[in-house]
Design a protein around this motif. Structure first.
Motif, PDB file in Angstrom:
ATOM      1  N   VAL A  21      17.151  67.985  83.284  1.00 56.23           N
ATOM      2  CA  VAL A  21      18.506  67.815  83.807  1.00 56.23           C
ATOM      3  C   VAL A  21      19.306  68.994  83.287  1.00 56.23           C
ATOM      4  O   VAL A  21      19.414  69.200  82.076  1.00 56.23           O
ATOM      5  N   ILE A  22      19.830  69.795  84.210  1.00 54.50           N
ATOM      6  CA  ILE A  22      20.593  70.988  83.832  1.00 54.50           C
ATOM      7  C   ILE A  22      22.046  70.750  84.224  1.00 54.50           C
ATOM      8  O   ILE A  22      22.350  70.474  85.380  1.00 54.50           O
ATOM      9  N   ARG A  23      22.931  70.835  83.233  1.00 46.36           N
ATOM     10  CA  ARG A  23      24.363  70.619  83.476  1.00 46.36           C
ATOM     11  C   ARG A  23      25.148  71.797  82.920  1.00 46.36           C
ATOM     12  O   ARG A  23      24.849  72.287  81.839  1.00 46.36           O
ATOM     13  N   THR A  24      26.163  72.240  83.671  1.00 43.20           N
ATOM     14  CA  THR A  24      27.028  73.302  83.152  1.00 43.20           C
ATOM     15  C   THR A  24      27.824  72.752  81.978  1.00 43.20           C
ATOM     16  O   THR A  24      28.103  71.551  81.902  1.00 43.20           O
ATOM     17  N   ALA A  25      28.167  73.624  81.052  1.00 45.71           N
ATOM     18  CA  ALA A  25      28.860  73.196  79.839  1.00 45.71           C
ATOM     19  C   ALA A  25      29.893  74.238  79.433  1.00 45.71           C
ATOM     20  O   ALA A  25      29.769  75.413  79.753  1.00 45.71           O
TER      21      ALA A  25
END
Length: 96
Positions: free
Chosen positions: A41-45
């Motif tokens: 799961v890749i989420r911008t931060a």
């Protein structure tokens, strides 16, 4: 509730172990989570530097909000510098 976008794209992992997410994401920081083997799961931060964490505490956020509200309703005015008192310097006086 937000909009759910279901968009899938097949990507290949290069020989160096990298995946391109597209130029529109260049320079962004992301969190990569592995909830189970083979699932990412890749989420911008947004990362907050350690020396700026204090500004994000509830007390400081409240104080900053109050200060901004005051600044918006209080018109700016010129200061008369001749009426400001100078703090006394400790130690010997400087020579001009």
């Amino acid at each position: 509730m937000g909009v759910v976008i279901d968009h899938q794209v097949i990507k290949s992992i290069g020989s160096s172990g990298q995946i391109s997410l597209g130029k529109e994401h260049a320079g962004r920081q992301v969190l990569v989570e592995t909830p189970e083997p083979g699932v990412w799961v890749i989420r911008t931060a947004t990362v907050v530097p350690d020396n700026e964490k204090w500004m994000h505490t509830p007390t400081i956020k409240k104080d900053l909000s109050a200060a901004l509200a005051w600044a918006q309703k209080t018109p700016a005015k010129a200061s008369d510098l001749s009426k400001l008192k100078m703090a006394k310097a400790r130690g010997s006086k400087r020579k001009a």
